[in-house]
Design an enzyme around this catalytic site. Structure first.
Site, PDB file in Angstrom:
ATOM      1  N   THR A   5       0.555 -11.057   5.813  1.00 41.25           N
ATOM      2  CA  THR A   5       1.166 -11.623   4.621  1.00 41.25           C
ATOM      3  C   THR A   5       2.532 -10.844   4.303  1.00 41.25           C
ATOM      4  OG1 THR A   5       0.003  -9.115   3.632  1.00 41.25           O
ATOM      5  CG2 THR A   5      -1.879 -10.415   3.712  1.00 41.25           C
TER       6      THR A   5
ATOM      7  N   TYR B  66      -1.777  -0.986   6.324  1.00 40.27           N
ATOM      8  CA  TYR B  66      -2.067  -2.742   7.083  1.00 40.27           C
ATOM      9  C   TYR B  66      -1.019  -3.226   7.478  1.00 40.27           C
ATOM     10  CZ  TYR B  66      -2.326  -7.623   6.354  1.00 40.27           C
ATOM     11  OH  TYR B  66      -2.113  -9.289   6.685  1.00 40.27           O
TER      12      TYR B  66
END
Length: 147
Positions: free
Chosen positions: A117, A140
């Site tokens: 992402t 993340y």
């Protein structure tokens, strides 16, 4: 063409796989079903679909799954700040070591597409390009950038 999708039971995988199947590709999903597997049920009607329950942290399972595949679309990950914060060790094992395992399991002839992402870029004012500096702000983002 044979395509392996790691983490194919997730949000992106369950949107991508039907498109690949309808185009006639032989598609195999490799997923540990940590988040469930119900979205995969419709795929079993396709003769060109295979499912392997496996974990990218297990290199021997990966080596078996990657055999004979032309392309690997690597989506398997613990995705997002909240889930990574709840279990940082699992996030590192999955997102970093799992990716290393996949690279080691593949041959030089296999193409790997690595999915992530915008978390790799942190806060960005404009559209990201290949020149946008990596600046992850969460675990993340850090694990995906490291991998």
């Amino acid at each position: 063409m044979k395509i392996l999708v790691t983490g194919g039971a997730g949000y992106v995988g369950t949107s991508l796989v039907p498109k690949l199947l309808k185009r006639g590709y032989e598609v195999t999903i490799f997923d540990n079903l940590m988040m469930g597997g119900n979205p995969l049920i419709p795929f079993f009607e396709y003769k060109n679909f295979t499912f392997i329950k496996g974990d990218i942290r297990n290199i021997s399972e990966l080596k078996e799954a990657t055999k004979g595949q032309d392309i690997i679309i690597h989506l398997a990950a613990l995705v997002g700040f909240p889930v990574c914060r709840m279990n940082p060790e699992l996030a590192k094992e999955t997102n970093v070591q799992g990716t290393i395992n996949l690279i080691e399991a593949c041959t030089k002839d296999q193409i790997i597409f690595y999915g992530s992402t915008g978390s790799n870029y942190g806060t960005v004012k404009d559209v990201c390009t290949e020149e946008t500096p990596l600046n992850p702000l969460s675990l993340y983002g850090e694990t995906k950038t490291e991998a």
